[in-house]
Scaffold this active site. Structure first.
Site, short mmCIF file in Angstrom:
data_model
loop_
_atom_site.label_atom_id
_atom_site.label_comp_id
_atom_site.label_asym_id
_atom_site.label_seq_id
_atom_site.Cartn_x
_atom_site.Cartn_y
_atom_site.Cartn_z
CG ASP A 20 -2.14 0.92 1.03
OD1 ASP A 20 -1.97 2.15 1.02
OD2 ASP A 20 -3.25 0.38 0.88
CE LYS B 229 -12.05 0.93 -9.60
NZ LYS B 229 -11.02 0.04 -8.99
CE1 TYR C 281 -13.66 4.18 -8.54
CE2 TYR C 281 -15.94 3.74 -9.12
CZ TYR C 281 -14.80 3.41 -8.41
OH TYR C 281 -14.80 2.31 -7.59
CB THR D 92 -14.14 1.06 1.63
OG1 THR D 92 -14.40 1.92 0.50
CG2 THR D 92 -14.57 -0.35 1.30
#
Length: 254
Positions: A44, A153, A149, A186
């Site tokens: 990360d 994706k 976005y 999240t």
């Protein structure tokens, strides 16, 4: 508490690398793969340095990928599983999206997925392995106000299919799949101004999620629920599955 109970460990002896592992789906996936017996390296950008099983990785930078893969191979001699979960959220009307913002989203979400796939295949091309890219239902069904976005994706889903077909036709023992979650609880939502407004209005992230569920009628998943689907795709149970984009969305895209 274990994510799965009453099951045999399915990944004993495997070596895994999970990106985006500091939080959210990546963290849940790394934990689950470890519980199922895999030696799991967590990568990360949020990690301050590479230390033991934690690797600092900027998924946009090829040199970081080269170093991360080299570290895993140096210590373990193999890489069996690569789960690429790192990504960023973005929301702005297309006409108001700057070229710099467009490129920022593409560099992280799509370039990062390309580098993950490229270096994963190179590491697995002899002994074999499984790669899972984390997409989004926004790449299947576009989201208004999030064109960058959604486009990034959608590219992730096509990348997984193209890579899977190429590996199959070249005779490489590497499976490549994508998993496309719907709404998941999240920290990515914190990048959305409307979500921050909801948190301020309702007092907490959980209350903000509850408000969105009540308004839209869709249920948000916990990261662990997505991790379980990823576990299936990297396990021997999916040994005949490649080139699939699997929605985990409670039927949102139906």
């Amino acid at each position: 508490m274990p994510y799965l109970t009453g099951m045999n460990r399915t990944l004993d002896g495997r070596v895994a690398l999970v990106t985006g592992a500091a939080s959210g789906i990546g963290a849940a996936t790394a934990e689950l793969l470890s519980q199922q017996g895999a030696t799991t390296y967590r990568a990360d950008l949020a990690f301050s340095s590479s230390n033991g099983g934690e690797l600092r990785l900027d998924v946009r930078e090829e040199a970081d990928w080269e170093q991360a893969i080299a570290t895993v191979l140096e210590h373990e001699g193999r890489l069996d599983i690569l789960v690429h979960s790192a990504g960023i959220a973005a929301a702005s009307p297309l006409a108001d999206t700057s070229l710099a913002e467009w490129r920022r989203v593409m560099a992280t979400n799509l370039d990062g997925a390309f580098l993950a796939t490229r270096h994963g295949i190179r590491a697995m091309r002899d002994a074999g392995g499984a790669i899972v890219l984390v997409g989004s239902v926004s790449g299947i069904q576009p989201s208004a106000g999030a064109a960058a976005y959604s486009t990034s994706k959608a590219g992730v889903g096509m990348l997984a299919r193209a890579a899977a077909k190429e590996c199959r036709e070249l005779g490489l023992p590497v499976r490549v799949n994508a998993i496309s979650p719907g709404g998941v609880k999240t920290s990515l939502w914190e990048a959305m101004p409307f979500f921050r407004d909801l948190v301020e209005k309702h007092g907490s992230s959980e209350a903000a999620f509850a408000a969105m569920e009540a308004h839209g009628g869709d249920r948000f998943a916990e990261p662990e629920q997505v991790a379980r689907a990823i576990l299936f795709l990297v396990s021997d149970s999916a040994s005949h599955v490649t080139g699939v984009e699997l929605p985990v969305d409670d039927g949102y895209t139906l």
